[in-house]
Design a protein around this motif. Structure first.
Motif, short mmCIF file in Angstrom:
data_model
loop_
_atom_site.label_atom_id
_atom_site.label_comp_id
_atom_site.label_asym_id
_atom_site.label_seq_id
_atom_site.Cartn_x
_atom_site.Cartn_y
_atom_site.Cartn_z
N UNK A 177 3.76 10.27 -23.19
CA UNK A 177 2.39 10.41 -22.67
C UNK A 177 2.32 10.19 -21.17
N UNK A 178 3.26 9.43 -20.62
CA UNK A 178 3.21 9.13 -19.20
C UNK A 178 3.27 10.41 -18.36
N UNK A 179 4.05 11.37 -18.79
CA UNK A 179 4.22 12.60 -18.02
C UNK A 179 2.92 13.38 -17.88
N UNK A 180 2.05 13.31 -18.88
CA UNK A 180 0.81 14.08 -18.81
C UNK A 180 -0.37 13.25 -18.30
N UNK A 181 -0.23 11.92 -18.30
CA UNK A 181 -1.30 11.05 -17.82
C UNK A 181 -1.19 10.81 -16.32
N UNK A 182 0.02 10.61 -15.84
CA UNK A 182 0.24 10.06 -14.50
C UNK A 182 0.77 11.09 -13.51
N UNK A 183 0.42 10.89 -12.25
CA UNK A 183 0.91 11.76 -11.18
C UNK A 183 0.92 10.98 -9.88
N UNK A 184 1.81 11.36 -8.99
CA UNK A 184 1.79 10.86 -7.61
C UNK A 184 1.53 12.04 -6.70
N UNK A 185 0.42 11.98 -5.98
CA UNK A 185 0.03 13.05 -5.08
C UNK A 185 0.52 12.76 -3.67
N UNK A 186 0.86 13.83 -2.94
CA UNK A 186 1.28 13.66 -1.55
C UNK A 186 0.12 13.18 -0.68
N UNK A 187 -1.10 13.62 -1.04
CA UNK A 187 -2.31 13.19 -0.32
C UNK A 187 -3.36 12.79 -1.35
N UNK A 188 -3.28 11.59 -1.90
CA UNK A 188 -4.12 11.20 -3.04
C UNK A 188 -5.61 11.16 -2.75
N UNK A 189 -6.02 11.03 -1.51
CA UNK A 189 -7.44 10.98 -1.19
C UNK A 189 -8.05 12.36 -0.99
N UNK A 190 -7.23 13.40 -0.99
CA UNK A 190 -7.73 14.75 -0.75
C UNK A 190 -8.29 15.37 -2.02
N UNK A 191 -9.16 16.39 -1.90
CA UNK A 191 -9.55 17.18 -3.07
C UNK A 191 -8.32 17.80 -3.70
N UNK A 192 -8.44 18.15 -4.97
CA UNK A 192 -7.29 18.64 -5.72
C UNK A 192 -6.62 19.83 -5.05
N UNK A 193 -7.39 20.68 -4.40
CA UNK A 193 -6.83 21.88 -3.78
C UNK A 193 -5.87 21.56 -2.64
N UNK A 194 -5.99 20.37 -2.06
CA UNK A 194 -5.15 20.05 -0.90
C UNK A 194 -4.37 18.74 -1.08
N UNK A 195 -4.09 18.36 -2.33
CA UNK A 195 -3.35 17.11 -2.53
C UNK A 195 -1.87 17.25 -2.22
#
Length: 517
Positions: free
Chosen positions: A292-310
């Motif tokens: 379940x971790x693979x579908x629940x969790x993510x590390x974004x390069x820019x976590x504060x950005x909108x999804x289109x620019x993460x």
């Protein structure tokens, strides 16, 4: 849920918007039209019970966390902060402001009005009894959160002019909840009118019976620490009545691009760079190689950005890093292994906004997975018959399958499910911890139930939040209840004081009646 039901719901929400300027009084809705079909009131109650209460429950049980003080304060630092502690009370009892500035009526008022309108209409007894069942669900949340709360006089401002309701003894409320769930579920009758406006099941009576019995099981298990005989009595009634049998029986509200999920909106909107997965939750899933971790969790390069620019989205389980507890925005950089900042956010793991953090995710109220795990515990305790190991496995698999209801890409294959259970077989000697730790995972994003079951069962085994300036009552311990709204101390002062006299101190350490040490 078909779009036409959402459109009908919108019409009812607009119609039910209260116009009263002075809404210091709870439970007042002076403009409910006398001739409005109760089905619209009921569907609005179902819809409005999706609570945006993230600042305490999921942080107390260490699934989500933020280091920030200010408007996000609460369970992250074990402090009482009224604007967040009062959310459950305000949303369920009284009119609240929606995103357009109007007032939306809470489910207690709506359900009380439905019951009043239908009490002498036997032809619509199914809707009447569905309202009794859902009212029990709503008041379970209120008692579990605060202890003594208004019950017998609640929601009667418009009907009877009771604007300052008394607080009822929490044990008396639960006794009535048990009675209401038992009687109302048995009274449902498929030969009578089917209420297709119901947002859960389109009025499907067999499914409503399963929901009523599954809620009765949940309520019965709350007594596990204080009255085993009573717990077993109502477990037996629930099991004999018939429980949820698959994810098709889940009670949920399916949001869409027009009617956004409050949970999904929280992950997607302005606070998106401030909310992270907590270290205990991520580490448990990593340590057990949980798929379940693979579908629940993510590390974004820019976590504060909108999804289109993460930017880059890393879902590799081995790379996930939960945020530790006990820090604020000034001290988080001193945490061991601090991974650094990424723009306006941090290099910690977050809820994946393409799966469980979507804007249109469903809100699950009661699930087959939760129900099956509770039944596994009841069997293990000798309160029901069955195979606890099989029920445990079915409950775990059910939650893994349930994730696909958030998004099709969140599917956990049957092979992955079987491999996980093979690596973590049911162990009777450790059964209660196993079952209830899985209940914790199964209740992810259902903070009310995750917190309630954690207090009831004592599992999973977690270390108290070490935040250094936590409220004195819970420093080095866990929050056991939330404080009443400050407004109640002035507006409904006499009834508030009576409740505190019975409940105990109005702080975060006072336990509700079923949560005994």
């Amino acid at each position: 849920m078909k779009k036409k039901y959402i459109i009908a719901l919108l019409a009812s929400v607009i119609t039910l918007g209260a116009c009263k300027k002075n809404f210091e009084e709870i439970n007042v809705n002076p403009v409910l039209p006398a001739d409005l079909d109760p089905a619209y009131l009921f569907s609005n109650a179902e819809f409005s019970a999706a609570l945006p209460n993230y600042y305490y429950q999921p942080m107390i049980v260490q699934q989500l966390i933020t280091p920030n003080t200010g408007v996000l304060e609460g369970g992250n630092h074990n402090v009482s902060y009224d604007p967040n502690a009062n959310i459950t009370f305000n949303y369920l009892y009284r009119s609240t402001t929606n995103t357009t500035g109007g007032l939306v009526t809470g489910p207690v008022v709506l359900l009380t009005t439905v019951l009043d309108k239908l009490k002498d209409q036997p032809a619509r007894s199914n809707l009447y009894n569905m309202a009794r069942i859902f009212k029990a669900y709503v008041f379970m949340i209120l008692v579990d959160t605060y202890g003594d709360v208004p019950y017998t006089e609640a929601g009667k401002g418009y009907l009877e002019g009771i604007n300052l309701p008394k607080y009822d003894n929490q044990q008396d409320i639960y006794n009535d909840i048990l009675k209401e769930l038992d009687e109302a579920t048995k009274a449902l009758d498929a030969s009578k009118a089917i209420e297709a406006g119901d947002l859960f099941y389109k009025g499907d009576i067999p499914k409503w019976k399963k929901l009523g019995n599954s809620l009765l099981l949940r309520a019965a298990m709350r007594y596990s620490k204080i009255d085993a005989a009573k717990a077993q009595q109502y477990v037996t009634i629930a099991v004999n009545g018939g429980l949820m049998q698959s994810n098709a029986d889940n009670a949920l509200i399916q949001f869409n691009s027009t009617f956004n999920s409050p949970t999904g909106s929280w992950f997607q909107a302005t606070e998106r760079g401030n909310i992270y997965l907590a270290a205990p939750f991520v580490e448990y899933l990593q340590d057990t190689d949980d798929p379940r971790l693979r579908v629940i969790s993510v590390k974004y390069a820019q976590p504060a950005n909108p999804l289109a620019t993460v930017g880059t989205e890393n879902t590799n389980p081995a790379d996930q890093l939960g945020m530790p507890l006990g820090y604020n925005e000034s001290t988080i950089s001193t945490a061991p292994g601090f991974p650094g900042r990424l723009g306006a956010g941090y290099a910690y793991s977050q809820v994946n906004r393409r799966t469980l953090g979507k804007i249109d995710i469903p809100e699950f109220y009661v699930t087959y997975s939760q129900t099956t795990l509770l039944l596994a515990e009841a069997v293990q305790r000798g309160w029901a018959t069955g195979n606890a190991a099989t029920l445990y496995a079915n409950g775990v698999k059910a939650h893994m399958d349930q994730l696909a209801q958030y998004d099709g890409t969140a599917t956990i294959s049957a092979d992955a499910q079987n491999a996980y259970l093979l690596a973590h077989p049911f162990n009777p000697a450790n059964a209660l911890e196993q079952i209830n730790t899985q209940y914790w995972v199964s209740s992810f994003l259902n903070g009310n139930e995750a917190w309630a079951n954690f207090r009831r069962s004592g599992f999973p085994v977690l270390t108290p939040n070490p935040y250094p300036t936590a409220d004195a009552s819970v420093k080095g311990a866990f929050i056991r209840r939330l404080t009443y709204p400050l407004r109640e101390q002035t507006v409904n002062a006499a009834n508030y004081q009576a409740a505190v006299s019975h409940n105990g101190p109005d702080n975060l350490a006072t336990r509700v009646f079923w949560d005994k040490e």
